[in-house]
Design an enzyme around this catalytic site. Structure first.
Site, mmCIF file in Angstrom:
data_model
loop_
_atom_site.group_PDB
_atom_site.id
_atom_site.type_symbol
_atom_site.label_atom_id
_atom_site.label_comp_id
_atom_site.label_asym_id
_atom_site.label_seq_id
_atom_site.Cartn_x
_atom_site.Cartn_y
_atom_site.Cartn_z
ATOM 1 N N CYS A 134 2.610 13.712 -14.894
ATOM 2 C CA CYS A 134 2.197 12.792 -13.840
ATOM 3 C C CYS A 134 2.782 11.391 -14.054
ATOM 4 O O CYS A 134 3.976 11.198 -13.970
ATOM 5 C CB CYS A 134 0.678 12.804 -13.728
ATOM 6 S SG CYS A 134 0.051 12.150 -12.167
ATOM 7 N N HIS A 135 1.950 10.376 -14.359
ATOM 8 C CA HIS A 135 2.477 9.055 -14.693
ATOM 9 C C HIS A 135 2.816 8.932 -16.177
ATOM 10 O O HIS A 135 3.353 7.907 -16.598
ATOM 11 C CB HIS A 135 1.478 7.954 -14.312
ATOM 12 C CG HIS A 135 1.377 7.715 -12.834
ATOM 13 N ND1 HIS A 135 0.412 8.319 -12.055
ATOM 14 C CD2 HIS A 135 2.113 6.943 -11.990
ATOM 15 C CE1 HIS A 135 0.553 7.924 -10.794
ATOM 16 N NE2 HIS A 135 1.575 7.094 -10.725
ATOM 17 N N GLU A 165 3.031 8.485 -4.679
ATOM 18 C CA GLU A 165 2.570 7.100 -4.833
ATOM 19 C C GLU A 165 2.250 6.507 -3.465
ATOM 20 O O GLU A 165 1.252 5.800 -3.286
ATOM 21 C CB GLU A 165 3.660 6.278 -5.529
ATOM 22 C CG GLU A 165 3.158 5.100 -6.331
ATOM 23 C CD GLU A 165 2.417 5.466 -7.613
ATOM 24 O OE1 GLU A 165 1.161 5.391 -7.573
ATOM 25 O OE2 GLU A 165 3.045 5.789 -8.629
#
Length: 229
Positions: A134-135, A165
């Site tokens: 993910c991030h 996002e």
């Protein structure tokens, strides 16, 4: 020593706020617990660490998720979180792999962490596996090998996409767009439709796009650790 004799280092964010928005954040709980369950069910040792050490901020606190609930209520997970070691005191060569969990907090403290960059290099150059979801791949953006080249240059990766996002209305909140930043440093980014599982393995680099990819990253990491060297 087999690679699986060394623990897997699982790293979470220490950053509690989404920038100027003031909205609380941290690491996303299921993006830690789901890979952790895969690894620990297979008998692997794990260490949970954070950028600054101590209690990291939790985001995505959802106990309707059975894996989250099991860790939170049935294990010593809360105690482990309360006393995470800081990356500054750890050495990458002590681990078979490093895994970076996501959550928006990572966008403020993973990329700039010299210790995260050092540990990535130490793990990778000692024949270990680098993984993120993910991030979490924010930790990979500026990570360089001893040659001075970016680790992600020419590598196939997945990470939280610009479209995802946009869908969560954080394009103007985060300090940079993860997909764009990875591309700028030579990564071959592979995006799937928003929120669908997408895990990409390129040698000893394993990345996943979003929360739906967390379990799959754990499986890919486990399989990679079981490969004969």
């Amino acid at each position: 020593m087999k690679p699986t004799d060394k623990p897997v280092l699982c790293v979470v964010s220490s950053h509690p706020i989404k920038g100027a928005s003031g909205v609380p954040t941290g690491f996303f709980l299921a993006e830690l617990t789901h890979p952790l369950k895969v690894l620990e069910d297979a008998g692997l040792k794990t260490t949970i660490a954070s950028i600054r050490g101590g209690q990291p901020p939790v985001d995505g606190f959802d106990l309707s998720d059975p894996v989250n609930a099991w860790y939170w209520n049935e294990t010593d997970f809360q105690q482990r979180l309360a006393s995470t070691p800081a990356l500054s005191g750890l050495n990458g060569t002590d681990y078979s792999a490093v895994f970076f969990a996501g959550g928006h907090g990572t966008m403020w403290d993973f990329r700039d962490s010299q210790d995260a960059q050092r540990i990535i290099r130490e793990v990778y150059e000692s024949n270990g596996i680098v993984s993120a979801v993910c991030h979490g791949p924010a930790a990979l953006v500026d990570a360089k090998l001893s040659s001075g080249e970016y680790l992600v240059k020419g590598k196939n990766v997945a990470a939280f996409t610009n479209k995802e996002e946009e869908e969560v209305h954080t394009t103007d909140v985060v300090p940079f767009l993860l997909e764009t930043a990875l591309r700028e440093h030579g990564a071959l980014h592979h995006g799937a439709p928003n929120w669908s599982e997408n895990v990409v393995t390129d040698g000893r680099l394993i990345t996943g796009q979003n929360p739906a990819s967390a379990h799959g990253v754990g499986v890919a990491l486990l399989n990679a650790l079981r490969q004969p060297t």
